[in-house]
Design a protein around this motif. Structure first.
Motif, short mmCIF file in Angstrom:
data_model
loop_
_atom_site.label_atom_id
_atom_site.label_comp_id
_atom_site.label_asym_id
_atom_site.label_seq_id
_atom_site.Cartn_x
_atom_site.Cartn_y
_atom_site.Cartn_z
N UNK A 169 39.15 62.26 78.74
CA UNK A 169 39.28 63.72 78.58
C UNK A 169 38.06 64.36 77.91
N UNK A 170 37.49 63.74 76.85
CA UNK A 170 36.35 64.41 76.22
C UNK A 170 35.18 64.65 77.17
N UNK A 171 34.93 63.71 78.08
CA UNK A 171 33.82 63.88 79.01
C UNK A 171 34.05 65.15 79.84
N UNK A 186 32.43 70.81 80.54
CA UNK A 186 32.69 72.22 80.82
C UNK A 186 32.24 73.12 79.67
N UNK A 187 32.65 72.76 78.43
CA UNK A 187 32.34 73.60 77.27
C UNK A 187 30.83 73.75 77.06
N UNK A 188 30.14 72.61 77.08
CA UNK A 188 28.72 72.66 76.79
C UNK A 188 27.95 73.30 77.95
N UNK A 189 28.49 73.15 79.15
CA UNK A 189 27.85 73.77 80.30
C UNK A 189 27.76 75.28 80.12
N UNK A 190 28.81 75.86 79.55
CA UNK A 190 28.78 77.31 79.32
C UNK A 190 28.14 77.65 77.97
N UNK A 206 31.04 69.19 68.65
CA UNK A 206 31.20 70.66 68.62
C UNK A 206 30.34 71.31 67.53
N UNK A 207 30.23 70.65 66.36
CA UNK A 207 29.43 71.24 65.29
C UNK A 207 27.97 71.34 65.72
N UNK A 208 27.53 70.38 66.52
CA UNK A 208 26.14 70.40 66.99
C UNK A 208 25.93 71.43 68.09
N UNK A 209 26.90 71.50 69.02
CA UNK A 209 26.67 72.29 70.23
C UNK A 209 27.30 73.68 70.19
N UNK A 210 28.42 73.84 69.50
CA UNK A 210 29.18 75.09 69.67
C UNK A 210 29.27 75.95 68.42
N UNK A 247 36.69 79.58 71.64
CA UNK A 247 36.80 78.17 71.27
C UNK A 247 35.96 77.88 70.02
N UNK A 248 34.75 78.43 69.99
CA UNK A 248 33.87 78.11 68.87
C UNK A 248 34.39 78.69 67.56
N UNK A 249 35.13 79.80 67.64
CA UNK A 249 35.65 80.37 66.40
C UNK A 249 36.89 79.65 65.88
#
Lengths: 381, 376
Positions: free
Chosen positions: A35-37, A42-46, B302-306, B323-325
């Motif tokens: 699931x994380x992949x 998706x998240x990092x893509x945006x 997430x801390x690194x990217x978002x 999501x980031x908030x």
């Protein structure tokens, strides 16, 4: 002796089945590895973008003239600059910037149009929030380009008014290879095919032996007829498979969800990913063989992951780093895994171009895998 | 509630946790060595500022004017020109990654310049888009300067005199140095890492080894367990925080415009949240393998990217911003950059303190729920 070969294979096969069961037995463990992949892809893509897409800004237009409105219309027309507030006094500027509501405040003085009409320089005040200086710098450059375009129309008016053209007309024709619109997503996402899968695969390999050590089953494994090499293969293959599976998930998201064109050969991409994963698993198993508990294996992995990520060229180019750190990156599998994936995916590179990146990966695998096998037997609590 | 009993039980648990922490050298390595290494890596290793980018300059025409136009590419610390006369050669270098861009002065450049329609070709390697954009800026700047100079040399008053002139000021970071915003972000990352990495196995390990069930027959209360596991790592984090602040101030010369004590207190609050998140993951999974995978995926990445560390959150789609908030790291990231570079902004301080405190309370409560004395 084919019969002994078959027996060896059967032994390794049994160990691999057992390892895969240990990893994938519980639904929650399966979910954690897959699931994380999907989610991160998706998240990092945006979320991971350096491109200016939405810049909130505020305006203090004290001129309120046709000229100022025309210039602001150009700004709004980009679709990137979105007006967040229209200010009425300069005392409001600090509030807008401090609260982070606007990335930029544009101030137009009251004599703006008068000065333009008189052929004088008309200052346009641009105040930027430097708390993220990269975004601020990009926004500033964009405003500069818009103003230059606006000035060119003024020049055109002057020309039609009879002034001779007196600047040498030099046009710069830009072409960007591999990424025509210079979108940062195209640069970042292929790198994630290697980077995201590395994190979990490294940890998976690092925990594999440490878990058995902690539970005491590793000693039992050592008294079976399996040789350290066979144990090594049995431990390495499942982790490599999980790594490839994660890479595939991210690859599919990038290719089909985000629609970033793949220019190279899929076969070469997977050859690169396989080599990369073998090197990563080698590092992970060495950590595992050194660790006496899962806690230690995990902490050593974490100790490694940050430098591996930061010194890979994922966020900032390797060439910007100091010489000493650039040399250190030769021991970093992610740097070369990423460079193969980026090269093949975006640039359509063939084996002729990317083969040098395979060498450090081979060297790393050739050092770490035998080291891990040796440590299995020679490091005991 | 019997406070004497609480103190006695808490101190006994605390002593055990401290011993366990000190016994394993890997804890110390991650707790103290990793932050020190990260500080140096960040300060010296990460830079968005392009320097000495190699650019192939193809001079197909060797007339003085063609040389003159690209002269401005030399002598800056931004670009390093690599001279060649063949486009084929330059393209091979770009393909091999030896140069970041090609500037081509075509053979008909002087004649077209005389006709007022000269063209210069710029080919960029888009595989690294941010470097490409920076290089484009430098090249067009250098050529623009040349054009301007030509006009002045000809004795004409350039019409650009009458245009709009951008007067730019960058608040908080006048020189636009990327280290200034990366180093405050580093504090967030270090605090996140300490939390996720040091505490995420603590409860899971006790479940796996069965030592937690043994504790069920003692008068120890769940909340006492949580606090005893929290405090030793708070001390480690406090030391790391001092390291980070010293490095920011004296090694990287990042200004600290807000109050130092507020920076310290809010960082300790975030550290508490981060440690509790690790403990919560540990308590929920009851499994070291799952706990470590989740801690890595849920906190560090997430801390690194978002969190707005390098990628500006104002620039991302709405859904991603939502999501980031949800991440505590985002609330701390925004505040600490403000405290370092802008100064004390009381409304922001108040808002983040409330949000982070709420996270701390909810996580502490949720974690002690996972420790209730109940057998499966």
């Amino acid at each position: 002796m084919p019969s002994s070969f078959v027996a060896t294979m059967a032994q390794i096969g049994a160990l691999i089945v057992k390892e895969l069961r240990a990893i994938l037995k519980e639904p929650s463990s399966r979910a954690i590895l897959l699931a994380p992949a999907l989610l991160q892809g998706l998240l990092f893509g945006y979320g991971a973008t350096y491109d200016l897409k939405h810049v909130p800004y505020a305006v203090l237009d004290q001129s309120r003239s046709a000229a100022s409105i025309a210039l602001l219309a150009r700004l709004d027309g980009t679709g990137v600059f979105v007006r967040d507030a229209t200010l009425t006094s300069s005392s409001q500027i600090a509030g807008e910037i401090d609260a982070g509501k606007a990335l930029m405040v544009i101030g137009i003085p009251s004599d703006f149009e008068v000065r333009l009409a008189a052929g004088q320089r008309a200052p346009l005040q641009v105040i930027l929030d430097g708390r993220n200086s990269s975004t601020a710098g990009a926004a500033s450059a964009y405003v500069g380009a818009i103003v230059a375009g606006y000035n060119a129309t003024l020049g055109g008016d002057a020309r039609s008014g009879g002034t001779p053209a007196n600047t040498p007309a030099v046009t710069i024709e830009r072409r960007a290879w591999y990424n025509p619109n210079l979108e940062s997503r195209w640069n970042l996402m292929p790198a994630l095919i290697a980077a995201l899968s590395m994190i979990q695969t490294l940890l998976l390999a690092a925990l594999s032996v440490a878990r058995e050590r902690e539970q005491g089953t590793f000693d039992q494994l050592l008294v079976t007829p399996l040789t350290p090499m066979q144990i090594l293969i049995g431990k390495a293959l499942p982790a490599i498979l999980v790594g490839l599976l994660q890479s595939t998930i991210i690859f599919l998201i990038i290719r089909f969800w985000f629609g970033i064109p793949m220019n190279g050969s899929v076969g070469l991409l997977y050859l690169g990913l396989l080599t990369f994963n073998i090197a990563v698993v080698g590092v992970g198993l060495s950590i595992s063989a050194l660790s006496m508990s899962m806690q230690q294996a995990m902490l050593y992995t974490f100790l490694l992951i940050m430098p591996l990520m930061l010194l890979s060229g994922l966020l900032t180019p390797v060439r910007n780093m100091p010489r000493v750190l650039q040399v250190a990156t030769y021991a970093n599998p992610l740097r070369f895994g990423m460079s193969i994936v980026r090269g093949v995916y975006l640039e359509g590179a063939g084996l002729a171009e990317v083969w040098p990146a395979f060498i450090p990966l081979f060297v790393l695998a050739a050092v770490t895998l035998p080291l891990a096998a040796w440590l299995f037997r020679n490091r005991m609590s | 509630m019997n406070t004497a009993g609480f103190t006695r039980r808490f101190m006994a648990l605390l002593r055990k946790e401290v011993r366990q922490m000190l016994r394993d050298r890997s804890n110390m390595a991650v707790g103290l060595l990793l932050p020190a290494a990260l500080i140096l890596l960040f300060g010296y290793g990460l830079s968005f500022d392009v320097k000495n980018a190699p650019v192939a300059v193809v001079l197909e025409d060797t007339s003085p004017v063609a040389r003159d136009v690209v002269d401005g590419l030399q002598g800056t610390s931004y670009l390093t020109p690599v001279w060649t006369t063949s486009m084929v050669d330059a393209e091979a270098r770009l393909r091999a990654g030896d140069v970041d861009a090609i500037v081509r002065i075509p053979v008909d450049f002087p004649s077209r310049l005389a006709a007022g329609d000269a063209r210069i070709q710029l080919v960029l390697n888009g595989a690294n888009s941010s470097t490409a954009q920076t290089v484009e800026g430098y090249v067009s700047g250098a050529i623009g300067t040349w054009a301007q100079r030509q006009v002045e040399r000809a004795g004409n008053k350039p019409f650009a005199m009458g245009g709009v002139e951008v007067v730019q000021r960058m608040w908080f970071n006048e020189a636009g140095i990327s280290t200034w915003y990366l180093v405050p972000g580093l504090i967030v990352l270090v605090m996140t890492l300490i939390g996720a990495f040091l505490t995420s196995l603590l409860i899971a390990r006790e479940w796996e080894r069965g030592t937690l069930e043994a504790l069920f027959v003692t008068p120890v209360r769940p909340m006492e367990l949580v606090l005893a596991k929290l405090v030793p790592y708070l001390v480690i984090g406090a030391i790391d925080l001092v390291l980070c602040l010293l490095a920011a101030r004296f090694l990287f010369h990042v200004p600290i415009r807000g109050s130092l004590s507020i920076i310290y207190l809010i960082s300790m609050l975030y550290l508490t949240v981060s440690l509790l998140l690790g403990l919560f993951i540990s308590g929920v999974t009851r499994n070291q393998f799952q706990a470590s995978q989740i801690a890595l995926v849920a906190s560090f990445m997430p801390a690194l990217m978002l969190s707005g560390f390098v990628f500006d959150l104002r620039n991302v789609p709405m859904a991603i911003r939502v999501v980031s908030h949800v991440l505590p790291a985002t609330h701390f990231m925004g505040l600490i950059k403000t405290l370092f570079l802008a100064g004390n902004d009381w409304s922001a301080i108040l808002r983040s303190t409330i949000i982070l405190s709420a996270y701390a309370v909810v996580l502490a409560w949720a974690t002690q729920r996972t420790l209730r004395k109940r057998l499966d």
